[in-house]
Design a protein around this motif. Structure first.
Motif, PDB file in Angstrom:
ATOM      1  N   SER A   1       7.074  53.856  82.384  1.00 49.52           N
ATOM      2  CA  SER A   1       7.861  53.390  82.776  1.00 49.52           C
ATOM      3  C   SER A   1       7.155  53.100  84.595  1.00 49.52           C
ATOM      4  CB  SER A   1       8.982  53.164  82.836  1.00 49.52           C
ATOM      5  OG  SER A   1       9.740  52.728  81.231  1.00 49.52           O
TER       6      SER A   1
ATOM      7  N   ARG B   1      -1.315  59.654  77.876  1.00 49.54           N
ATOM      8  CA  ARG B   1      -1.770  59.898  76.668  1.00 49.54           C
ATOM      9  C   ARG B   1      -1.369  58.961  75.281  1.00 49.54           C
ATOM     10  NH1 ARG B   1       3.142  65.533  75.754  1.00 49.54           N
ATOM     11  NH2 ARG B   1       3.775  63.285  75.905  1.00 49.54           N
TER      12      ARG B   1
ATOM     13  N   ILE C   1       5.461  62.537  92.608  1.00 54.90           N
ATOM     14  CA  ILE C   1       6.889  62.137  92.426  1.00 54.90           C
ATOM     15  C   ILE C   1       8.058  62.256  90.912  1.00 54.90           C
ATOM     16  CG2 ILE C   1       7.320  59.328  91.514  1.00 54.90           C
ATOM     17  CD1 ILE C   1       5.298  58.823  93.302  1.00 54.90           C
TER      18      ILE C   1
ATOM     19  N   SER D   1       7.806  62.300  96.388  1.00 56.22           N
ATOM     20  CA  SER D   1       8.274  61.233  97.289  1.00 56.22           C
ATOM     21  C   SER D   1       9.695  60.461  97.082  1.00 56.22           C
ATOM     22  CB  SER D   1       7.700  60.350  97.358  1.00 56.22           C
ATOM     23  OG  SER D   1       8.051  59.083  97.637  1.00 56.22           O
TER      24      SER D   1
HETATM   25  N1  LIG Z   1      10.618  60.153  92.972  1.00 55.40           N
HETATM   26  C1  LIG Z   1      11.300  58.746  92.630  1.00 55.40           C
HETATM   27  O1  LIG Z   1      12.201  57.887  93.230  1.00 55.40           O
HETATM   28  C2  LIG Z   1      11.145  59.125  90.421  1.00 55.40           C
HETATM   29  C3  LIG Z   1      11.417  57.572  90.329  1.00 55.40           C
HETATM   30  C4  LIG Z   1      11.654  57.490  89.130  1.00 55.40           C
HETATM   31  C5  LIG Z   1      11.045  58.368  88.157  1.00 55.40           C
HETATM   32  N2  LIG Z   1      10.478  59.490  88.720  1.00 55.40           N
HETATM   33  C6  LIG Z   1      10.333  60.788  87.760  1.00 55.40           C
HETATM   34  O2  LIG Z   1       9.510  59.844  87.487  1.00 55.40           O
HETATM   35  C7  LIG Z   1       8.671  60.558  85.678  1.00 55.40           C
HETATM   36  C8  LIG Z   1       8.381  59.188  84.912  1.00 55.40           C
HETATM   37  O3  LIG Z   1       9.259  58.402  84.954  1.00 55.40           O
HETATM   38  P1  LIG Z   1       9.641  56.836  84.256  1.00 55.40           P
HETATM   39  O4  LIG Z   1      10.281  56.715  84.500  1.00 55.40           O
HETATM   40  O5  LIG Z   1       8.403  57.241  83.772  1.00 55.40           O
HETATM   41  O6  LIG Z   1       9.202  57.653  82.722  1.00 55.40           O
HETATM   42  P2  LIG Z   1       9.641  58.041  81.320  1.00 55.40           P
HETATM   43  O7  LIG Z   1       9.373  56.392  81.440  1.00 55.40           O
HETATM   44  O8  LIG Z   1      10.456  58.429  80.128  1.00 55.40           O
HETATM   45  O9  LIG Z   1       7.532  58.177  80.570  1.00 55.40           O
HETATM   46  C9  LIG Z   1       7.745  59.718  81.061  1.00 55.40           C
HETATM   47  C10 LIG Z   1       6.170  59.764  80.354  1.00 55.40           C
HETATM   48  O10 LIG Z   1       5.737  60.755  80.249  1.00 55.40           O
HETATM   49  C11 LIG Z   1       4.674  61.114  79.694  1.00 55.40           C
HETATM   50  N3  LIG Z   1       5.058  62.330  79.540  1.00 55.40           N
HETATM   51  C12 LIG Z   1       6.062  63.223  78.074  1.00 55.40           C
HETATM   52  N4  LIG Z   1       5.452  64.760  78.380  1.00 55.40           N
HETATM   53  C13 LIG Z   1       4.197  64.965  78.880  1.00 55.40           C
HETATM   54  C14 LIG Z   1       3.769  65.747  79.540  1.00 55.40           C
HETATM   55  N5  LIG Z   1       3.676  67.033  78.691  1.00 55.40           N
HETATM   56  N6  LIG Z   1       2.318  65.588  80.259  1.00 55.40           N
HETATM   57  C15 LIG Z   1       1.918  64.108  80.048  1.00 55.40           C
HETATM   58  N7  LIG Z   1       2.871  63.312  79.771  1.00 55.40           N
HETATM   59  C16 LIG Z   1       4.121  63.384  79.550  1.00 55.40           C
HETATM   60  C17 LIG Z   1       5.290  60.498  78.395  1.00 55.40           C
HETATM   61  O11 LIG Z   1       3.601  59.679  77.594  1.00 55.40           O
HETATM   62  P3  LIG Z   1       2.955  59.810  77.716  1.00 55.40           P
HETATM   63  O12 LIG Z   1       3.376  60.662  75.605  1.00 55.40           O
HETATM   64  O13 LIG Z   1       1.920  59.029  76.866  1.00 55.40           O
HETATM   65  O14 LIG Z   1       1.907  61.252  78.217  1.00 55.40           O
HETATM   66  C18 LIG Z   1       6.273  59.476  79.260  1.00 55.40           C
HETATM   67  O15 LIG Z   1       5.854  58.017  78.340  1.00 55.40           O
HETATM   68  C19 LIG Z   1       9.966  61.404  85.669  1.00 55.40           C
HETATM   69  O16 LIG Z   1       9.996  62.738  85.450  1.00 55.40           O
HETATM   70  C20 LIG Z   1      11.396  60.963  86.238  1.00 55.40           C
HETATM   71  O17 LIG Z   1      12.418  61.241  86.863  1.00 55.40           O
HETATM   72  C21 LIG Z   1      11.019  59.530  90.130  1.00 55.40           C
END
Ligand SMILES: NC(=O)c1ccc[n+]([C@@H]2O[C@H](COP(=O)([O-])OP(=O)(O)OC[C@H]3O[C@@H](n4cnc5c(N)ncnc54)[C@H](OP(=O)(O)O)[C@@H]3O)[C@@H](O)[C@H]2O)c1
Length: 321
Positions: A143, A165, A237, A262
Protein backbone atom coordinates in the motif's frame (compact mmCIF):
# COMPACT_ATOMS: atom_id res chain seq x y z
CA UNK A 1 -18.44 1.37 24.05
CA UNK A 2 -17.42 -1.50 21.76
CA UNK A 3 -13.83 -1.82 20.61
CA UNK A 4 -11.25 -4.19 19.16
CA UNK A 5 -9.46 -5.36 22.30
CA UNK A 6 -6.02 -7.02 22.46
CA UNK A 7 -5.57 -9.07 25.63
CA UNK A 8 -2.54 -11.06 24.52
CA UNK A 9 0.19 -10.04 22.05
CA UNK A 10 -0.02 -13.40 20.25
CA UNK A 11 -3.77 -13.32 19.55
CA UNK A 12 -5.86 -11.09 17.27
CA UNK A 13 -8.08 -8.48 18.88
CA UNK A 14 -11.68 -9.38 19.73
CA UNK A 15 -14.75 -7.19 19.44
CA UNK A 16 -15.92 -6.58 22.98
CA UNK A 17 -16.99 -3.92 25.42
CA UNK A 18 -14.31 -1.58 26.71
CA UNK A 19 -14.43 1.32 29.08
CA UNK A 20 -15.03 4.58 27.21
CA UNK A 21 -11.91 6.75 27.63
CA UNK A 22 -12.34 10.01 29.54
CA UNK A 23 -10.95 13.12 27.88
CA UNK A 24 -8.22 14.92 29.80
CA UNK A 25 -7.75 18.68 29.48
CA UNK A 26 -7.34 19.58 25.82
CA UNK A 27 -8.72 16.24 24.56
CA UNK A 28 -12.05 15.61 22.83
CA UNK A 29 -14.00 12.35 22.62
CA UNK A 30 -14.93 11.62 18.99
CA UNK A 31 -17.13 9.01 17.36
CA UNK A 32 -14.85 6.96 15.14
CA UNK A 33 -16.18 6.43 11.61
CA UNK A 34 -13.24 4.63 9.99
CA UNK A 35 -9.82 3.34 11.04
CA UNK A 36 -7.22 1.64 8.82
CA UNK A 37 -5.46 -1.64 9.55
CA UNK A 38 -1.92 -0.48 8.74
CA UNK A 39 1.26 -2.52 9.40
CA UNK A 40 1.99 -0.01 12.18
CA UNK A 41 -1.31 -1.00 13.81
CA UNK A 42 -0.43 -4.68 13.60
CA UNK A 43 3.02 -4.19 15.12
CA UNK A 44 1.49 -2.10 17.94
CA UNK A 45 -1.06 -4.84 18.62
CA UNK A 46 1.73 -7.45 18.61
CA UNK A 47 3.80 -5.40 21.08
CA UNK A 48 6.68 -5.21 18.61
CA UNK A 49 6.57 -1.55 17.48
CA UNK A 50 9.39 0.61 18.77
CA UNK A 51 6.91 2.78 20.67
CA UNK A 52 5.21 -0.21 22.43
CA UNK A 53 5.28 -0.15 26.25
CA UNK A 54 4.07 -3.76 26.76
CA UNK A 55 0.86 -2.83 28.60
CA UNK A 56 -2.34 -4.85 28.08
CA UNK A 57 -5.22 -4.80 27.39
CA UNK A 58 -4.99 -2.33 24.55
CA UNK A 59 -7.17 -1.01 21.77
CA UNK A 60 -5.21 -0.89 18.48
CA UNK A 61 -5.48 1.84 15.85
CA UNK A 62 -3.20 4.80 15.22
CA UNK A 63 -5.39 7.09 13.15
CA UNK A 64 -8.82 7.44 11.63
CA UNK A 65 -11.74 9.58 10.65
CA UNK A 66 -13.84 10.82 13.57
CA UNK A 67 -16.91 12.95 14.10
CA UNK A 68 -16.62 15.76 16.65
CA UNK A 69 -19.45 16.47 19.12
CA UNK A 70 -20.52 19.40 16.87
CA UNK A 71 -20.84 17.06 13.85
CA UNK A 72 -17.69 18.11 11.97
CA UNK A 73 -15.51 15.34 10.64
CA UNK A 74 -11.76 15.21 11.07
CA UNK A 75 -8.85 12.97 10.19
CA UNK A 76 -6.76 12.45 13.31
CA UNK A 77 -3.64 10.70 14.51
CA UNK A 78 -4.03 9.18 17.98
CA UNK A 79 -1.61 10.01 20.77
CA UNK A 80 0.67 7.23 22.02
CA UNK A 81 -0.47 5.89 25.40
CA UNK A 82 -4.25 6.31 24.93
CA UNK A 83 -6.73 3.67 23.67
CA UNK A 84 -6.49 3.44 19.89
CA UNK A 85 -8.96 4.25 17.15
CA UNK A 86 -10.50 0.80 16.55
CA UNK A 87 -13.40 1.58 18.85
CA UNK A 88 -16.74 3.35 18.81
CA UNK A 89 -15.05 6.34 20.40
CA UNK A 90 -11.51 7.64 20.75
CA UNK A 91 -9.64 10.54 22.28
CA UNK A 92 -8.52 13.27 19.96
CA UNK A 93 -5.92 15.95 20.52
CA UNK A 94 -7.06 18.80 18.23
CA UNK A 95 -3.40 19.59 17.46
CA UNK A 96 -3.15 16.18 15.76
CA UNK A 97 -6.26 16.51 13.62
CA UNK A 98 -7.25 18.19 10.38
CA UNK A 99 -10.78 18.89 9.10
CA UNK A 100 -12.12 16.56 6.43
CA UNK A 101 -12.97 18.50 3.28
CA UNK A 102 -16.55 18.38 2.02
CA UNK A 103 -17.19 15.28 -0.04
CA UNK A 104 -14.27 13.29 1.38
CA UNK A 105 -14.87 9.54 1.66
CA UNK A 106 -13.92 8.45 5.21
CA UNK A 107 -12.87 4.99 3.98
CA UNK A 108 -10.47 6.42 1.39
CA UNK A 109 -8.99 8.85 3.90
CA UNK A 110 -8.61 6.22 6.64
CA UNK A 111 -7.06 3.78 4.16
CA UNK A 112 -4.67 6.14 2.46
CA UNK A 113 -3.39 8.81 4.83
CA UNK A 114 -0.98 6.54 6.72
CA UNK A 115 0.60 4.81 3.70
CA UNK A 116 0.64 7.99 1.60
CA UNK A 117 2.06 10.16 4.34
CA UNK A 118 5.16 7.95 4.59
CA UNK A 119 6.50 9.06 1.21
CA UNK A 120 4.87 12.50 1.25
CA UNK A 121 6.59 13.42 4.52
CA UNK A 122 9.85 11.75 3.49
CA UNK A 123 10.13 13.67 0.22
CA UNK A 124 8.99 16.97 1.71
CA UNK A 125 10.66 16.87 5.13
CA UNK A 126 13.69 14.56 4.99
CA UNK A 127 15.37 15.47 1.71
CA UNK A 128 15.55 18.56 -0.47
CA UNK A 129 13.62 16.82 -3.25
CA UNK A 130 13.36 18.77 -6.50
CA UNK A 131 11.14 18.27 -9.52
CA UNK A 132 12.99 16.44 -12.28
CA UNK A 133 14.89 14.12 -9.94
CA UNK A 134 14.56 10.35 -10.06
CA UNK A 135 13.35 7.98 -7.37
CA UNK A 136 13.54 4.26 -6.69
CA UNK A 137 10.68 2.82 -4.61
CA UNK A 138 11.92 -0.40 -3.04
CA UNK A 139 8.88 -2.47 -2.05
CA UNK A 140 6.57 -0.63 -4.43
CA UNK A 141 3.86 -3.30 -4.46
CA UNK A 142 2.50 -2.73 -0.91
CA UNK A 143 0.00 0.00 0.00
CA UNK A 144 2.68 2.49 1.00
CA UNK A 145 4.95 1.66 -1.94
CA UNK A 146 2.12 2.02 -4.43
CA UNK A 147 1.33 5.40 -2.91
CA UNK A 148 5.01 6.37 -2.99
CA UNK A 149 5.12 5.83 -6.75
CA UNK A 150 2.14 8.16 -7.18
CA UNK A 151 3.40 10.71 -4.64
CA UNK A 152 6.86 10.89 -6.20
CA UNK A 153 5.40 11.55 -9.65
CA UNK A 154 2.91 14.03 -8.21
CA UNK A 155 5.77 15.94 -6.54
CA UNK A 156 7.59 16.17 -9.84
CA UNK A 157 9.84 13.13 -10.16
CA UNK A 158 10.89 12.70 -13.77
CA UNK A 159 11.62 9.00 -13.29
CA UNK A 160 10.20 6.55 -10.79
CA UNK A 161 11.59 3.03 -10.74
CA UNK A 162 9.19 0.65 -8.97
CA UNK A 163 10.68 -2.53 -7.52
CA UNK A 164 8.68 -5.35 -5.92
CA UNK A 165 7.89 -9.03 -6.08
CA UNK A 166 4.19 -9.38 -6.90
CA UNK A 167 4.01 -9.41 -10.73
CA UNK A 168 0.41 -8.23 -11.04
CA UNK A 169 0.86 -5.33 -8.65
CA UNK A 170 4.13 -4.39 -10.29
CA UNK A 171 2.57 -4.29 -13.74
CA UNK A 172 -0.28 -2.10 -12.47
CA UNK A 173 2.21 0.52 -11.24
CA UNK A 174 2.94 1.59 -14.80
CA UNK A 175 -0.56 3.05 -14.93
CA UNK A 176 0.06 4.90 -11.67
CA UNK A 177 3.19 6.75 -12.72
CA UNK A 178 6.08 4.27 -12.59
CA UNK A 179 8.38 4.89 -15.54
CA UNK A 180 10.34 1.65 -15.01
CA UNK A 181 9.69 -1.51 -13.04
CA UNK A 182 12.04 -4.14 -11.69
CA UNK A 183 10.93 -7.55 -10.48
CA UNK A 184 12.50 -8.58 -7.18
CA UNK A 185 11.05 -12.09 -7.58
CA UNK A 186 13.18 -15.12 -8.39
CA UNK A 187 16.91 -15.45 -7.90
CA UNK A 188 18.00 -12.60 -5.55
CA UNK A 189 21.37 -12.06 -7.27
CA UNK A 190 19.75 -11.77 -10.70
CA UNK A 191 17.14 -9.39 -9.26
CA UNK A 192 19.92 -7.24 -7.82
CA UNK A 193 21.58 -6.96 -11.23
CA UNK A 194 18.25 -5.95 -12.81
CA UNK A 195 17.86 -3.33 -10.11
CA UNK A 196 21.41 -2.04 -10.51
CA UNK A 197 20.94 -1.58 -14.24
CA UNK A 198 17.54 0.13 -13.99
CA UNK A 199 18.10 2.33 -10.93
CA UNK A 200 21.85 3.00 -10.79
CA UNK A 201 21.58 6.75 -11.14
CA UNK A 202 18.52 7.60 -9.05
CA UNK A 203 18.72 10.53 -6.62
CA UNK A 204 16.47 9.13 -3.88
CA UNK A 205 15.53 5.65 -2.67
CA UNK A 206 12.29 5.25 -0.70
CA UNK A 207 12.85 1.96 1.06
CA UNK A 208 10.00 -0.10 2.53
CA UNK A 209 11.90 -3.39 2.69
CA UNK A 210 15.24 -3.17 4.56
CA UNK A 211 16.86 -6.53 5.52
CA UNK A 212 18.56 -8.63 2.85
CA UNK A 213 16.55 -6.87 0.14
CA UNK A 214 18.20 -3.55 1.02
CA UNK A 215 21.67 -5.04 1.39
CA UNK A 216 21.49 -6.35 -2.17
CA UNK A 217 19.90 -3.20 -3.56
CA UNK A 218 22.44 -0.84 -1.98
CA UNK A 219 25.34 -2.85 -3.28
CA UNK A 220 23.78 -3.09 -6.76
CA UNK A 221 23.09 0.63 -7.05
CA UNK A 222 26.53 1.65 -5.85
CA UNK A 223 28.25 -0.84 -8.12
CA UNK A 224 26.37 0.33 -11.21
CA UNK A 225 26.37 4.06 -10.46
CA UNK A 226 27.96 6.13 -13.23
CA UNK A 227 29.06 8.94 -10.86
CA UNK A 228 29.46 7.73 -7.30
CA UNK A 229 30.02 11.25 -5.98
CA UNK A 230 26.46 12.14 -6.97
CA UNK A 231 24.32 12.22 -3.77
CA UNK A 232 22.21 9.11 -3.17
CA UNK A 233 19.62 9.77 -0.45
CA UNK A 234 18.41 6.47 0.97
CA UNK A 235 15.27 6.98 3.05
CA UNK A 236 14.45 4.05 5.33
CA UNK A 237 10.69 3.86 5.94
CA UNK A 238 9.59 0.26 6.37
CA UNK A 239 11.07 -3.13 7.15
CA UNK A 240 8.92 -5.73 5.43
CA UNK A 241 12.01 -7.82 4.58
CA UNK A 242 13.74 -7.51 7.96
CA UNK A 243 14.59 -5.12 10.79
CA UNK A 244 18.37 -5.04 10.29
CA UNK A 245 21.06 -4.82 7.63
CA UNK A 246 24.78 -5.41 7.49
CA UNK A 247 26.43 -2.37 5.96
CA UNK A 248 29.97 -2.84 4.63
CA UNK A 249 31.98 0.28 5.51
CA UNK A 250 33.34 0.72 1.99
CA UNK A 251 29.88 1.58 0.70
CA UNK A 252 29.92 4.79 2.72
CA UNK A 253 33.38 5.66 1.42
CA UNK A 254 32.90 4.60 -2.17
CA UNK A 255 29.72 6.56 -2.83
CA UNK A 256 27.98 9.69 -1.64
CA UNK A 257 25.43 7.54 0.18
CA UNK A 258 23.30 9.32 2.76
CA UNK A 259 21.11 7.01 4.83
CA UNK A 260 18.28 8.39 6.92
CA UNK A 261 14.86 7.32 8.18
CA UNK A 262 11.48 8.98 8.04
CA UNK A 263 8.77 8.44 10.62
CA UNK A 264 7.60 9.34 14.11
CA UNK A 265 10.63 10.85 15.83
CA UNK A 266 12.84 11.71 12.88
CA UNK A 267 10.05 14.13 11.92
CA UNK A 268 8.25 15.94 14.76
CA UNK A 269 4.55 15.31 15.33
CA UNK A 270 3.95 18.97 14.43
CA UNK A 271 5.96 18.52 11.24
CA UNK A 272 3.93 15.47 10.24
CA UNK A 273 0.59 17.14 11.05
CA UNK A 274 1.61 20.21 9.04
CA UNK A 275 1.83 17.99 5.95
CA UNK A 276 -1.61 16.44 6.36
CA UNK A 277 -3.90 19.12 4.88
CA UNK A 278 -2.06 19.32 1.56
CA UNK A 279 -1.91 15.53 1.28
CA UNK A 280 -5.59 15.16 2.13
CA UNK A 281 -6.52 17.83 -0.39
CA UNK A 282 -4.78 15.80 -3.13
CA UNK A 283 -6.47 12.60 -1.97
CA UNK A 284 -9.90 14.21 -2.01
CA UNK A 285 -9.18 15.64 -5.47
CA UNK A 286 -8.61 12.06 -6.64
CA UNK A 287 -4.91 12.53 -7.40
CA UNK A 288 -4.08 9.06 -6.06
CA UNK A 289 -5.64 5.64 -6.64
CA UNK A 290 -6.55 3.94 -3.35
CA UNK A 291 -7.34 0.26 -2.86
CA UNK A 292 -9.44 -0.20 0.31
CA UNK A 293 -11.91 -2.70 1.74
CA UNK A 294 -14.38 -1.56 4.39
CA UNK A 295 -15.21 -4.09 7.13
CA UNK A 296 -17.52 -3.68 10.15
CA UNK A 297 -15.43 -3.46 13.33
CA UNK A 298 -17.53 -6.31 14.74
CA UNK A 299 -15.68 -8.58 12.26
CA UNK A 300 -12.23 -7.50 13.43
CA UNK A 301 -11.09 -10.91 14.65
CA UNK A 302 -11.73 -12.64 11.30
CA UNK A 303 -10.47 -9.75 9.17
CA UNK A 304 -7.26 -9.48 11.21
CA UNK A 305 -6.14 -12.98 10.25
CA UNK A 306 -7.69 -13.19 6.76
CA UNK A 307 -5.37 -13.09 3.75
CA UNK A 308 -5.86 -9.76 2.05
CA UNK A 309 -5.09 -8.94 -1.59
CA UNK A 310 -1.55 -7.51 -1.66
CA UNK A 311 -1.55 -3.77 -1.15
CA UNK A 312 -5.26 -3.59 -0.30
CA UNK A 313 -5.97 -1.79 2.98
CA UNK A 314 -8.69 -3.00 5.34
CA UNK A 315 -10.63 -0.17 6.97
CA UNK A 316 -12.77 -0.89 10.03
CA UNK A 317 -16.10 0.87 10.45
CA UNK A 318 -17.00 0.98 14.16
CA UNK A 319 -20.59 2.17 13.79
CA UNK A 320 -21.80 -0.45 11.32
CA UNK A 321 -20.94 -3.26 13.72
N1 LIG B 1 7.73 5.26 8.74
C1 LIG B 1 6.50 5.55 8.32
O1 LIG B 1 6.06 6.68 8.39
C2 LIG B 1 5.65 4.45 7.73
C3 LIG B 1 4.35 4.72 7.28
C4 LIG B 1 3.62 3.71 6.62
C5 LIG B 1 4.19 2.43 6.49
N2 LIG B 1 5.44 2.21 7.00
C6 LIG B 1 6.07 0.86 6.88
O2 LIG B 1 6.27 0.57 5.50
C7 LIG B 1 6.18 -0.83 5.28
C8 LIG B 1 5.17 -1.13 4.18
O3 LIG B 1 3.90 -0.68 4.59
P1 LIG B 1 2.62 -0.95 3.68
O4 LIG B 1 1.51 -0.16 4.25
O5 LIG B 1 2.96 -0.78 2.25
O6 LIG B 1 2.39 -2.52 3.94
P2 LIG B 1 1.61 -3.57 3.04
O7 LIG B 1 0.53 -2.92 2.26
O8 LIG B 1 1.26 -4.68 3.96
O9 LIG B 1 2.69 -4.07 1.99
C9 LIG B 1 3.82 -4.77 2.36
C10 LIG B 1 4.51 -5.26 1.10
O10 LIG B 1 5.82 -5.67 1.50
C11 LIG B 1 6.28 -6.59 0.52
N3 LIG B 1 7.11 -7.58 1.20
C12 LIG B 1 6.73 -8.40 2.20
N4 LIG B 1 7.75 -9.20 2.55
C13 LIG B 1 8.80 -8.85 1.76
C14 LIG B 1 10.14 -9.32 1.62
N5 LIG B 1 10.61 -10.30 2.38
N6 LIG B 1 10.94 -8.73 0.69
C15 LIG B 1 10.47 -7.72 -0.09
N7 LIG B 1 9.22 -7.25 -0.01
C16 LIG B 1 8.40 -7.82 0.90
C17 LIG B 1 5.06 -7.23 -0.12
O11 LIG B 1 5.07 -6.99 -1.50
P3 LIG B 1 5.69 -8.10 -2.52
O12 LIG B 1 5.20 -9.42 -2.08
O13 LIG B 1 5.25 -7.72 -3.89
O14 LIG B 1 7.18 -7.96 -2.38
C18 LIG B 1 3.86 -6.48 0.46
O15 LIG B 1 2.91 -6.09 -0.49
C19 LIG B 1 5.83 -1.44 6.64
O16 LIG B 1 7.02 -1.87 7.26
C20 LIG B 1 5.22 -0.27 7.40
O17 LIG B 1 5.34 -0.41 8.80
C21 LIG B 1 6.18 3.18 7.60
Amino acid sequence: MYAAVVRSFDRPPRYEQFETPRPADGQVLVDVEAAGLHPRVRSGAAGTHYTSDGRLPLVPGVDGVGRLPDGRRVYFVADDGVPGTMADQALLDPRRSVPLPEGADPVVIAAAMNPAMSSWVALRRRVAFRGGQSVLVLGATGSAGRMAVQVARHLGAARVVAAGRDPGRLEALAGLGATDSVSLAGDPEEAAVRLGVAAADVDVVIDYTWGASTERAMSALITHRSDRSMPLDWIQIGSTAGPEITLPSFMLRAANLRIMGSGQGSVTAAGIVAELPSLMERLVAGAFTVDARAVPLADVEAAWTATEAPGRRVVFLPFTG
